[in-house]
Design an enzyme around this catalytic site. Structure first.
Site, PDB file in Angstrom:
ATOM      1  N   HIS A 147       0.837  -1.203   0.000  1.00  0.00           N
ATOM      2  CA  HIS A 147       0.000   0.000   0.000  1.00  0.00           C
ATOM      3  C   HIS A 147       0.878   1.262   0.000  1.00  0.00           C
ATOM      4  CE1 HIS A 147      -3.645   2.391   1.344  1.00  0.00           C
ATOM      5  NE2 HIS A 147      -2.652   3.221   1.638  1.00  0.00           N
ATOM      6  N   GLU A 148       1.897   1.276   0.862  1.00  0.00           N
ATOM      7  CA  GLU A 148       2.779   2.451   0.948  1.00  0.00           C
ATOM      8  C   GLU A 148       3.634   2.581  -0.309  1.00  0.00           C
ATOM      9  OE1 GLU A 148       2.128   4.590   3.127  1.00  0.00           O
ATOM     10  OE2 GLU A 148       0.809   3.211   4.190  1.00  0.00           O
TER      11      GLU A 148
HETATM   12 ZN   LIG Z   1      -2.462   5.308   1.952  1.00  0.00          ZN
END
Ligand SMILES: [Zn+2]
Length: 196
Positions: A147-148
């Site tokens: 996600h990051e």
């Molecule tokens: Zn985010």
């Protein structure tokens, strides 16, 4: 210092971020401010574009997941005290079967959706001392990193939803850009041009 988190709709969230070197101005202070900002918003990850800087850096601390009783003992042990700064990360490989997890994002408050991703990744990155690492992660830990990592590539989790889902969320996302949202941490809204 707590920094305002950039909301959905800001062009900085769509930039493919650039690498930095150890000479990047006030890097130690920036990292410390990002930790403070992330903890203040009760997040488990924060990427530099989310505080307005289009550079390849993100932070992850999965400690809160270690309390999750739905996870196995082994997974909880892996998540406990995992705290790391990732600089100039490059995804080497994503493998394994896809699984769905209900994701959220500090830049997109109040929206949570199931996102499907592969379960194992190998990532090349520098830590905060600019020491190189190549490491394989899986499960929820890989998920948070994916996600990051997407953030530093200009990708948001909402991009990974079906076109129907995205259409259903359109109004809600537009409201987030306009600051028409209740949020208990400091944010910067693109359509307002001011911090609230
Ligand atoms: Zn985010």
């Amino acid at each position: 210092m707590i920094l305002p988190i950039v909301a959905y709709g800001d062009p900085v969230l769509r930039k493919k971020c650039t690498e930095i070197d150890a000479e990047y101005p006030d890097l130690k202070e920036l990292i410390s401010n990002m930790w403070e900002t992330m903890y203040n918003a009760a997040g488990v990850g924060l990427a530099a574009p989310q505080i307005g800087k289009p550079i390849r850096m993100f932070l992850v601390d999965t400690t809160p997941f270690a309390e999750d009783e739905d996870l196995s003992e082994a997974e909880r042990a892996q998540l406990k005290d995992f705290k790391r700064v990732f600089i100039n990360a490059q995804m080497e490989e994503e493998t394994g079967k896809k699984w769905a997890f209900n994701e959220g994002c500090l830049s997109i408050p109040d929206i949570r959706e199931d996102v499907s991703r592969q379960d194992t990744i190998t990532l090349r990155y520098l830590d905060e001392d600019f020491k190189p690492h190549t490491q394989t992660f899986d499960g929820l830990l890989a998920r948070v990193i994916q996600h990051e990592y997407d953030h530093i590539e200009g990708v948001l989790f909402t991009d990974k939803l079906s076109s129907l889902k995205r259409r259903l969320l359109k109004g809600k996302l537009a409201n987030i850009s306009k600051g028409k949202i209740e949020v208990d941490y400091k944010m910067k809204f693109p359509a307002l041009k001011r911090v609230r």
